[in-house]
Design an enzyme around this catalytic site. Sequence first.
Site, PDB file in Angstrom:
ATOM      1  N   HIS A 233      -9.492   0.308 -10.876  1.00 37.80           N
ATOM      2  CA  HIS A 233      -9.090   1.316  -9.893  1.00 37.80           C
ATOM      3  C   HIS A 233      -7.611   1.661 -10.045  1.00 37.80           C
ATOM      4  O   HIS A 233      -7.228   2.842 -10.048  1.00 37.80           O
ATOM      5  CB  HIS A 233      -9.365   0.792  -8.481  1.00 37.80           C
ATOM      6  N   PHE A 234      -6.762   0.645 -10.185  1.00 36.61           N
ATOM      7  CA  PHE A 234      -5.332   0.894 -10.371  1.00 36.61           C
ATOM      8  C   PHE A 234      -5.070   1.737 -11.620  1.00 36.61           C
ATOM      9  O   PHE A 234      -4.192   2.601 -11.641  1.00 36.61           O
ATOM     10  CB  PHE A 234      -4.566  -0.423 -10.493  1.00 36.61           C
ATOM     11  N   HIS A 235      -5.857   1.464 -12.672  1.00 43.47           N
ATOM     12  CA  HIS A 235      -5.632   2.202 -13.912  1.00 43.47           C
ATOM     13  C   HIS A 235      -6.133   3.646 -13.827  1.00 43.47           C
ATOM     14  O   HIS A 235      -5.673   4.498 -14.593  1.00 43.47           O
ATOM     15  CB  HIS A 235      -6.287   1.471 -15.089  1.00 43.47           C
TER      16      HIS A 235
ATOM     17  N   TYR B 112       1.605   5.164  -2.565  1.00 42.82           N
ATOM     18  CA  TYR B 112       1.928   6.554  -2.223  1.00 42.82           C
ATOM     19  C   TYR B 112       3.337   6.923  -2.659  1.00 42.82           C
ATOM     20  O   TYR B 112       3.618   8.104  -2.912  1.00 42.82           O
ATOM     21  CB  TYR B 112       1.701   6.784  -0.725  1.00 42.82           C
TER      22      TYR B 112
ATOM     23  N   ARG C 275     -10.389 -10.756 -11.824  1.00 43.10           N
ATOM     24  CA  ARG C 275      -9.112 -10.209 -12.264  1.00 43.10           C
ATOM     25  C   ARG C 275      -8.108 -11.358 -12.350  1.00 43.10           C
ATOM     26  O   ARG C 275      -8.363 -12.456 -11.870  1.00 43.10           O
ATOM     27  CB  ARG C 275      -8.622  -9.132 -11.294  1.00 43.10           C
ATOM     28  N   ARG C 276      -6.967 -11.085 -12.993  1.00 42.08           N
ATOM     29  CA  ARG C 276      -5.880 -12.065 -13.108  1.00 42.08           C
ATOM     30  C   ARG C 276      -6.321 -13.344 -13.829  1.00 42.08           C
ATOM     31  O   ARG C 276      -5.806 -14.413 -13.568  1.00 42.08           O
ATOM     32  CB  ARG C 276      -5.338 -12.464 -11.730  1.00 42.08           C
TER      33      ARG C 276
ATOM     34  N   HIS D 107       0.811  -1.220   0.000  1.00 39.30           N
ATOM     35  CA  HIS D 107       0.000   0.000   0.000  1.00 39.30           C
ATOM     36  C   HIS D 107       0.842   1.267   0.000  1.00 39.30           C
ATOM     37  O   HIS D 107       0.560   2.179  -0.779  1.00 39.30           O
ATOM     38  CB  HIS D 107      -0.981   0.019   1.164  1.00 39.30           C
TER      39      HIS D 107
END
Length: 565
Positions: free
Chosen positions: A386-388, A239, A451-452, A235
């Site tokens: 979300h990551f994208h 950041y 996913r994956r 996590h």
Amino acid sequence: MAIKNLREKINVSEAVGSLPIQKPEAKLYMSFMYVAFISLLIGGLMGLLQVFVRSGKFTLPWGIDYYQVLTVHGVILGLVLTTYFIIGFHFSVMGKTVGISEKQRKVAWFAFWTMVVGTVMTAVTILLGEASVLYTFYAPLRAHPAFYIGLALVIIGSWVAGFVNWHQLAVWKKKHPGEKSPLLAFMVTINTVMWFIASLGVAIAVLIQFIPWSLGWAETINVLVSRTLFWYFGHPLVYFWLLPAYMAWYAIIPKIIGGKIFSDSLARMSFVLFLFFSIPVGFHHQLTEPGIDPTWKFIQVVLTMMVVIPSLMTAFSLFATFEITGRRKGFKGLFGWLKHLPWKDVRFLAPFIGMLAFIPGGAGGIINASHQMNSLVHNTIWVTGHFHLTVATTVMLTFFGISYWLVPHLTGRTLTPKLNKLGIIQSIVWTIGMSIMSGAMHIQGLLGGPRRSSFSEYGGTEQASEWIGYQMAQAVGGTILFIGIILMVYIFVKLAWFAPKGHEEFPIAEEEDDAEPTPSYFENWKLWIAITIALILFAYTIPFIDIIQNSPAGSVPFDWPIGRY
């Protein structure tokens, strides 16, 4: 007389925290950028192949495994591209604000080549099909030992780079006793401290668990311990990606729009809060896993939500800067200042789109970290979407915006009007492609799309017919995105080697003239690090002891197949 004038210019330059970057320094900084943009091209191609395969209309040739492509995409974009760009940006910022000595530069080169050796080792194992374990490399998936050794070298190299940054600031502070450190140097130091503390988790997992297990020295590996150590790191990694974008938003964008930093103190406080609340929150990635006390999961969810505070502080500071700058230039009305922002300057436009993308991205992050809502989206392609939105849009568009002025500044060239216009087109293409692809991922995730997973694993299921339209949309969006990657790589090549010779500004904003003085306690690094460690010990000590005491003696047999589900 000429020498005296030159010395006076240098002294003035040091006073405002803007030192000239010499050619040997520029060569070092650009070396990191070269690796980053090569990674962008390779990783983008792997992403394009992924969305084609998931559409069900394309099969990988030459026996290439889907998870091999998925691993290359995740590792090279999520770890290699981001880490090299960030460290190169860190070095350039530190060199510009506090300077770098020849000795420090030599150590920085050692860091670079250590990372390159590790990257090559890791890449070779993936390309040979010996490490199709995704960028999270969860046990019981097992890769070739060289994969883990390569990762360890990359981490060690990044630590050496961080030590150089800390030494640069320490040397500057000795020369400027009692002065506050330059804002960007303070921010770099926060980010490298966070990276070092966080990456200790993954380093321990790799050195103590994965390498002995992969070499056959240990027959079993404790899966829950390895996943907990990874997410202790995973996590704050987000950041580590995000804070360099915040550096540009706080201290560089105001200069580009002709304004000043709204509040030096507020900017520093937001970074300190990110340091506090980014690390002791890894359990919110493990909410569905057994073996972790629910009470500690809840505590870490609460700590996760605390990062909303510095994010809102940042939003307030940025839009205050935009409005103050516009009104100072004479633009009136409720939104007059907004209309007259430099929309035709790609150095501003690309990061601004990234800022807007962080609004839905941050909202999705709150959902992911929430105890109940997480159960709906966990391990679905919603998380990928979300990551994208966050990393691939907010962070990457800001990195692109940085590149438009940093690369020509380092190479002695200029951002021409033609390249600026092409950059605007690239930003729009990227935004359209990501909106289509990420939006389709979010919707398919709400419908339960995993996913994956490749299409071949669920293509015959009843749910697949519901998902096929969204998977085709992902392929369309991914294709548009790859066009954006080609455009960005082309612009990078032009700025690095072929744009007209000249001087491009390294834009660093000054603080508002009437701003309150920055309190001296912001320079108390022992205090900030002590509070961070105390929060980590509070959040992890008891649950980690509980995990070790109650885990089975032999979690996974050594003969689990390499790199396969």
